[in-house]
Design an enzyme around this catalytic site. Sequence first.
Site, short mmCIF file in Angstrom:
data_model
loop_
_atom_site.label_atom_id
_atom_site.label_comp_id
_atom_site.label_asym_id
_atom_site.label_seq_id
_atom_site.Cartn_x
_atom_site.Cartn_y
_atom_site.Cartn_z
N GLU A 1 0.82 -1.22 0.00
CA GLU A 1 0.00 0.00 0.00
C GLU A 1 0.85 1.27 0.00
O GLU A 1 0.58 2.22 -0.71
CB GLU A 1 -0.93 0.02 1.22
CG GLU A 1 -1.92 -1.13 1.25
CD GLU A 1 -1.40 -2.34 2.02
OE1 GLU A 1 -0.19 -2.63 1.96
OE2 GLU A 1 -2.22 -3.00 2.69
N CYS B 1 -0.66 0.53 7.36
CA CYS B 1 -1.32 0.93 6.11
C CYS B 1 -2.75 1.39 6.36
O CYS B 1 -3.26 2.27 5.66
CB CYS B 1 -1.26 -0.22 5.11
SG CYS B 1 0.44 -0.62 4.64
N ASP C 1 7.12 -9.54 9.21
CA ASP C 1 6.41 -8.51 8.44
C ASP C 1 5.22 -7.94 9.20
O ASP C 1 4.91 -6.76 9.08
CB ASP C 1 5.94 -9.07 7.09
CG ASP C 1 5.55 -7.94 6.14
OD1 ASP C 1 6.40 -7.07 5.91
OD2 ASP C 1 4.41 -7.94 5.66
ZN LIG Z 1 0.96 -2.59 5.63
#
Ligand SMILES: [Zn+2]
Length: 151
Positions: free
Chosen positions: A59, A87, A147
């Site tokens: 994003e 995001c 992540d």
């Molecule tokens: Zn993200």
Amino acid sequence: MIATPDYRALLDTAIEEARQGLAEGGIPIGAALYHADGRLLGCGHNRRVQEGDPSIHGETDAFRKAGRQRAYRDTIMVTTLAPCWYCSGLVRQFNIGTVVVGEAVNFAGGVDWLRENGTEVVVLDDARCVSMMGEWIAANPGLWNEDIGEE
Ligand SMILES: [Zn+2]
């Protein structure tokens, strides 16, 4: 009046980006920022591995590639996977009107939070996105946890 865009067609762009990321050895999450009139403003993919940069999510990459826009209310953020908190914050900060999510099975992210705060969120439950992400997570659990900030 603007006709409702074909969200699945827009998702194809994000999936292409995710596949490109996968081919580069990265995390297969792609995104695209569209104007509601159907114009593609920018697209990108997660490049944590490729560039050693944890701030490049699909994003944020698409958002940056789109450059400066006057307003974001009439833009659509299309992403293969539900947006993380980072995001989701980007979507709120810039008042992006609509978020189209390929899938929220492997990761629910900020979908509920965005909806509670007035963002239109469309979850497509796309089988291609579910299997691509699911297979990748199963093969790379450590990188996945890194992540999403779980490790
Ligand atoms: Zn993200």
